[in-house]
Design an enzyme around this catalytic site. Sequence first.
Site, mmCIF file in Angstrom:
data_model
loop_
_atom_site.group_PDB
_atom_site.id
_atom_site.type_symbol
_atom_site.label_atom_id
_atom_site.label_comp_id
_atom_site.label_asym_id
_atom_site.label_seq_id
_atom_site.Cartn_x
_atom_site.Cartn_y
_atom_site.Cartn_z
ATOM 1 C CG ASP A 1 146.050 35.576 -37.033
ATOM 2 O OD1 ASP A 1 147.163 35.192 -37.403
ATOM 3 O OD2 ASP A 1 145.397 36.469 -37.621
ATOM 4 C CB ILE A 2 144.276 40.535 -35.609
ATOM 5 C CG1 ILE A 2 143.380 41.693 -35.181
ATOM 6 C CG2 ILE A 2 144.773 40.722 -37.034
ATOM 7 C CD1 ILE A 2 144.135 43.008 -35.015
ATOM 8 N N GLY B 1 154.921 33.844 -47.943
ATOM 9 C CA GLY B 1 153.702 34.412 -47.381
ATOM 10 C C GLY B 1 153.874 35.079 -46.025
ATOM 11 C CD GLN B 2 158.450 35.736 -41.881
ATOM 12 O OE1 GLN B 2 159.245 35.137 -42.606
ATOM 13 N NE2 GLN B 2 158.728 36.081 -40.648
ATOM 14 C CG HIS C 1 154.599 34.349 -36.626
ATOM 15 N ND1 HIS C 1 155.391 35.274 -37.261
ATOM 16 C CD2 HIS C 1 153.604 34.041 -37.504
ATOM 17 C CE1 HIS C 1 154.889 35.539 -38.460
ATOM 18 N NE2 HIS C 1 153.810 34.788 -38.636
ATOM 19 C CG HIS D 1 150.123 30.957 -38.613
ATOM 20 N ND1 HIS D 1 149.250 31.999 -38.809
ATOM 21 C CD2 HIS D 1 151.311 31.360 -39.146
ATOM 22 C CE1 HIS D 1 149.865 32.996 -39.446
ATOM 23 N NE2 HIS D 1 151.117 32.635 -39.661
HETATM 24 P P1 5GP Z 1 152.457 35.602 -41.397
HETATM 25 O O1 5GP Z 1 151.866 35.733 -42.752
HETATM 26 O O2 5GP Z 1 153.558 36.618 -41.132
HETATM 27 O O3 5GP Z 1 152.874 34.199 -41.096
HETATM 28 O O4 5GP Z 1 151.275 35.881 -40.396
HETATM 29 C C1 5GP Z 1 151.103 37.035 -39.668
HETATM 30 C C2 5GP Z 1 149.781 36.884 -38.951
HETATM 31 O O5 5GP Z 1 149.706 37.907 -37.978
HETATM 32 C C3 5GP Z 1 148.557 37.018 -39.844
HETATM 33 O O6 5GP Z 1 147.779 35.825 -39.752
HETATM 34 C C4 5GP Z 1 147.821 38.233 -39.292
HETATM 35 O O7 5GP Z 1 146.420 38.075 -39.292
HETATM 36 C C5 5GP Z 1 148.381 38.356 -37.892
HETATM 37 N N1 5GP Z 1 148.446 39.711 -37.386
HETATM 38 C C6 5GP Z 1 148.920 40.798 -38.046
HETATM 39 N N2 5GP Z 1 148.857 41.885 -37.260
HETATM 40 C C7 5GP Z 1 148.335 41.471 -36.069
HETATM 41 C C8 5GP Z 1 148.026 42.149 -34.851
HETATM 42 O O8 5GP Z 1 148.218 43.346 -34.684
HETATM 43 N N3 5GP Z 1 147.511 41.393 -33.853
HETATM 44 C C9 5GP Z 1 147.286 40.057 -33.990
HETATM 45 N N4 5GP Z 1 146.770 39.405 -32.948
HETATM 46 N N5 5GP Z 1 147.568 39.386 -35.129
HETATM 47 C C10 5GP Z 1 148.081 40.096 -36.151
#
Ligand code: 5GP
Length: 111
Positions: free
Chosen positions: A33-34, A97-98, A104, A106
Amino acid sequence: MSYDNENIFAKILRSEIPCDKVFENEFVLCFKDINPKAKLHVLVIPKKQYVDISDFLANADTKYQSNFWVSVNEIICKLNLNNKGFQIKSHKGEDGGQEVFHFHIHLLSDS
Ligand code: 5GP
């Protein structure tokens, strides 16, 4: 919601933007994760297109779902997390929170 082919994870899957890859097979891609929220924070995404976990559970065939979770276990083993504590999370929808609308999970660990 229909799948948007321009979401950031679709671009990572097409190698249009880079990622810090941890594991890959024919079913999944796993990368860091970034913006990590734990000492170890990786994301596991299916290579097929599902908007969120509900879409995946409702529409992926059981063999693909099984291959996804077997791959997650391979990642857990590769990262030596079997005997440690970890969390698996999946955000569903903006209210959940998506932020990225390619399903995906985590995988987080502070161990
Ligand atoms: P969500 O909130 O959709 O479950 O999580 C999305 C996750 O993707 C976040 O934890 C965010 O830090 C990560 N993320 C967003 N953009 C990028 C990216 O360009 N590269 C990587 N490696 N992670 C990303």
